[in-house]
Write an enzyme that holds these catalytic residues in place. Structure first.
Site, PDB file in Angstrom:
ATOM      1  CG  ASN A   1       4.245  -1.699   5.261  1.00 23.17           C
ATOM      2  OD1 ASN A   1       5.242  -2.105   5.681  1.00 23.17           O
ATOM      3  ND2 ASN A   1       3.255  -2.531   5.414  1.00 23.17           N
TER       4      ASN A   1
ATOM      5  CB  CYS B   1      -1.025  -0.043   1.189  1.00 23.05           C
ATOM      6  SG  CYS B   1      -0.255   0.205   2.834  1.00 23.05           S
TER       7      CYS B   1
ATOM      8  CB  CYS C   1      -3.760   1.926   7.082  1.00 26.65           C
ATOM      9  SG  CYS C   1      -3.581   3.238   8.183  1.00 26.65           S
ATOM     10  NE  ARG C   2      -4.459   1.748   1.659  1.00 28.66           N
ATOM     11  CZ  ARG C   2      -4.219   2.305   0.758  1.00 28.66           C
ATOM     12  NH1 ARG C   2      -5.242   2.404  -0.504  1.00 28.66           N
ATOM     13  NH2 ARG C   2      -2.992   3.063   0.412  1.00 28.66           N
ATOM     14  CB  SER C   3       0.082  -3.356   2.742  1.00 28.64           C
ATOM     15  OG  SER C   3       1.020  -2.601   3.495  1.00 28.64           O
TER      16      SER C   3
ATOM     17  CG  ASP D   1      -5.124   6.111   2.316  1.00 27.36           C
ATOM     18  OD1 ASP D   1      -5.392   5.698   3.412  1.00 27.36           O
ATOM     19  OD2 ASP D   1      -4.272   6.647   1.723  1.00 27.36           O
TER      20      ASP D   1
HETATM   21  P1  4NP Z   1      -1.667   2.778   4.182  1.00 25.49           P
HETATM   22  O1  4NP Z   1      -2.373   4.254   4.522  1.00 25.49           O
HETATM   23  O2  4NP Z   1      -1.237   3.340   2.565  1.00 25.49           O
HETATM   24  O3  4NP Z   1      -3.028   1.934   3.905  1.00 25.49           O
HETATM   25  O4  4NP Z   1      -0.999   2.486   4.985  1.00 25.49           O
HETATM   26  C1  4NP Z   1      -1.785   5.373   4.684  1.00 25.49           C
HETATM   27  C2  4NP Z   1      -0.879   5.669   5.633  1.00 25.49           C
HETATM   28  C3  4NP Z   1      -0.518   6.885   5.792  1.00 25.49           C
HETATM   29  C4  4NP Z   1      -0.491   7.912   4.919  1.00 25.49           C
HETATM   30  C5  4NP Z   1      -1.444   7.713   3.746  1.00 25.49           C
HETATM   31  C6  4NP Z   1      -1.793   6.488   3.833  1.00 25.49           C
HETATM   32  N1  4NP Z   1       0.126   9.144   4.902  1.00 25.49           N
HETATM   33  O5  4NP Z   1      -0.185   9.975   4.040  1.00 25.49           O
HETATM   34  O6  4NP Z   1       0.987   9.232   5.938  1.00 25.49           O
END
Ligand code: 4NP
Length: 161
Positions: free
Chosen positions: A14, A11, A16-18, A128
């Site tokens: 790294n 993702c 939340c989703r993955s 997201d």
């Molecule tokens: P992820 O979510 O891609 O599912 O881990 C996010 C985590 C952090 C951010 C964006 C999406 N960020 O902008 O910091």
């Protein structure tokens, strides 16, 4: 390729989703007795959160469903293209970023979208949840749980091949 199948979820951050995808799949594999045969990992396409544990909101939502998320954020490395057999992007931006790291399309056959494993769904992206409310985390987990069956089936095919 070694005797273990290796799958990597990717993702943006790294956190939340993955990591949630990693936790859900590891549990499903353990339930099926396949955990010793398949390696599961996750990575992000950007490095803002390197070394961090998964987002607390995602950890809490996952824990309520019995998943223990214990990864540490890392950035996708080009060597991951060789290391992993199956690389599953959470959304189309993640997939585009991965393809940009593979200009010769050498690894194209390893790349998938998580939504490719949702039968009958026209969705392309796992949304997201980072800037949204708690329902976003539940939605991600719903999608990951639905996709896990198909991912296990694909990996199990590889294991027996
Ligand atoms: P992820 O979510 O891609 O599912 O881990 C996010 C985590 C952090 C951010 C964006 C999406 N960020 O902008 O910091």
């Amino acid at each position: 390729m070694g005797d273990k199948q290796k799958v990597l979820f990717v993702c943006l951050g790294n956190i939340c989703r993955s990591p949630a995808a990693e936790g859900v799949l590891k549990k499903k594999l353990a339930e099926k007795g396949l955990d010793g045969r398949i390696v599961v990992d996750s990575a992000g396409t950007m490095g803002y959160h390197v070394g961090e544990a998964p987002d607390q909101r995602m950890r809490a939502a996952a824990a309520r469903r019995g998943y223990d998320l214990c990864s540490r954020a890392r950035v996708f490395a080009p060597s991951d293209f060789d290391e992993f057999d199956l690389i599953i992007a959470m959304d189309q931006n993640n997939l585009r970023d991965l393809r940009d790291l593979d200009p010769g399309s050498r690894y194209r056959r390893k790349l998938r979208l998580l939504c490719d494993f949702l039968p009958g769904s026209r969705l392309r992206d796992v949304p997201d949840p980072y800037y949204g409310g708690p329902e976003g985390f539940e939605r991600v987990l719903d999608m990951l749980e639905r996709a896990a069956e198909g991912i296990v089936a694909q990996l199990a095919d590889g294991v027996s091949a």
